[in-house]
Design an enzyme around this catalytic site. Structure first.
Site, mmCIF file in Angstrom:
data_model
loop_
_atom_site.group_PDB
_atom_site.id
_atom_site.type_symbol
_atom_site.label_atom_id
_atom_site.label_comp_id
_atom_site.label_asym_id
_atom_site.label_seq_id
_atom_site.Cartn_x
_atom_site.Cartn_y
_atom_site.Cartn_z
ATOM 1 C CG ASP A 10 -8.650 0.326 -5.594
ATOM 2 O OD1 ASP A 10 -9.152 1.397 -5.185
ATOM 3 O OD2 ASP A 10 -8.164 0.196 -6.730
ATOM 4 C CG ASP A 14 0.916 -8.612 6.309
ATOM 5 O OD1 ASP A 14 0.618 -7.883 7.274
ATOM 6 O OD2 ASP A 14 1.912 -9.356 6.314
ATOM 7 C CG ASP A 45 -4.246 3.839 -3.601
ATOM 8 O OD1 ASP A 45 -5.438 3.801 -3.964
ATOM 9 O OD2 ASP A 45 -3.305 4.042 -4.386
ATOM 10 C CE LYS A 65 4.770 -6.091 6.766
ATOM 11 N NZ LYS A 65 4.046 -7.380 6.851
ATOM 12 C CE1 TYR A 123 -0.479 6.781 -4.137
ATOM 13 C CE2 TYR A 123 0.131 6.087 -1.932
ATOM 14 C CZ TYR A 123 -0.439 5.810 -3.144
ATOM 15 O OH TYR A 123 -0.958 4.575 -3.382
HETATM 16 MG MG MG Z 1 -6.812 4.293 -6.228
#
Ligand code: MG
Ligand code: NAI
Length: 332
Positions: A230, A202, A226, A170, A124
């Site tokens: 969700d 994953d 992130d 990962k 980000y």
């Molecule tokens: Mg978000």
């Protein structure tokens, strides 16, 4: 007395924050509230998305309660996300999202997990450059950021009585960066009394659906966090039930995970529970755990007796829900 800056924001932000403040008032929380502006409506009013006055108020506050803001749709070269700015200015390095199912009829999976996400670097930073036939995206992970996010996760687990902590990475592909994160995780969790577990990202996405009982706390890097948060919200009732906090060392900003929902703004259709639960987390942070817990119990009890907004299968608008919620609060 603790000082809280309230930023209502745009869209459904003001609608859900109004409900959250009513809940805070109803439990007689001993806080001083100051109001500040930020976001699109604030820009239209003052010419600034994040006025200096707001920064000054936040500087003097112990915490902030924030609704949501709308990003400008048309390209505005002066626009810098005020939320990103706050994360940087106050070094809010941890994004913490407790996720659980508040009632057996809401959501799909019995998940009860806190997701602790690194909030300042990783994917980000948005540093990208064109090269021949493509684009290179930089992804920087520092030891310092890894150490403090792991330490924050340990602190949360110990504080909440969670026994295991799972590092999500990962490192089979990103051997050096994610490998470093994993090493730091192992070093710091050793001796904490917590069981250290790990999952590839994953596999973690699958485990949330298939083996939710094995997960208590996920500690992870920015992008993974992130996406997983969700997913976790969707599995447990959706955005209307998902609170969060952006935490730094001396300051924390509490906010529902959702955005300003322009599709339902002004229609009295928003579920204010995510904002109410964010306010409860704030009370806990400010040293009022019994009040926080009372609000949380009310959420479950309200769902049980059918006090629900549309997204939770009910028929109540935001205002009617809030009235019902406060009546239930009186009884718990
Ligand atoms: Mg978000
Ligand atoms: P969103 O979270 O606002 O909405 C996504 C969907 O979920 C919409 O259909 C909305 O109606 C529904 N929804 C969200 N919260 C709800 C609630 N409390 N009750 C019932 N339904 C709810 O995300 P979207 O549509 O991608 O973004 C809208 C605006 O919000 C954009 O300008 C975006 O930049 C901004 N945004 C702001 C955030 C923040 O301030 N922290 C976070 C995410 C988006």
């Amino acid at each position: 007395m603790k000082r809280v800056t309230v930023i209502r924001g745009d869209g459904i932000g003001p609608e859900v924050i109004a409900s959250a403040l009513e809940a805070v008032r109803a439990v007689d929380a001993d806080i001083e509230i100051m109001e500040a502006g930020m976001g699109l409506a604030c820009f239209q009013r003052t010419g600034s998305y994040l006025p200096q006055e707001t920064l000054d108020l936040l500087e003097e506050s112990d915490a902030a309660l924030f609704g949501a803001i709308t990003s400008p749709v048309a390209y505005d070269p002066s626009y810098r996300s005020p939320l990103l700015h706050l994360r940087k200015a106050f070094d809010l390095f941890a994004n913490i999202r407790p996720v659980r199912r508040w009632h057996r009829t809401v959501g799909l999976v019995d998940l009860d997990v806190v997701i602790v996400r690194e909030n300042t670097e990783g994917m980000y930073t948005g540093v990208e450059r064109e090269v021949e036939d493509g684009v290179i995206t930089e992804r920087k992970i520092t030891r310092r950021a890894c150490r403090r996010i792991v330490d924050k996760g340990i602190e949360i687990c110990l504080g909440e009585g969670r026994r295991s902590i799972t590092c999500v990475h990962k490192s089979n592909v990103l051997r050096r960066s994610d490998g470093m994160f994993r090493e730091i995780f192992r070093e710091r969790v050793a001796g904490s009394g917590l069981e250290a577990k790990e999952l590839l990202v994953d596999a973690a996405a699958a485990a949330m659906v298939q083996q939710p009982e094995k997960l208590e706390c996920l500690i992870t890097l920015n992008l993974y966090g992130d996406i997983l948060s969700d997913e976790a919200a969707a599995l447990t009732g959706g955005l209307g039930f998902a609170p969060s906090v952006n935490m730094g060392d001396g300051f924390a900003l509490f906010e529902p995970t959702h955005g300003s929902a322009p599709d339902i703004a002004g229609q009295d259709r928003a579920n204010p529970v995510a904002a109410i639960l964010s306010a409860a987390m704030m009370l806990d942070y400010l040293g009022m755990p019994a009040r926080a817990e009372r609000i949380e119990r009310t959420v479950t009890e309200a769902l049980e007796i059918g006090v629900r907004t549309f997204d939770a299968g009910g028929r109540m608008g935001t205002k009617e829900f809030t009235k019902g919620f406060l009546e239930v609060l009186d009884t718990v």
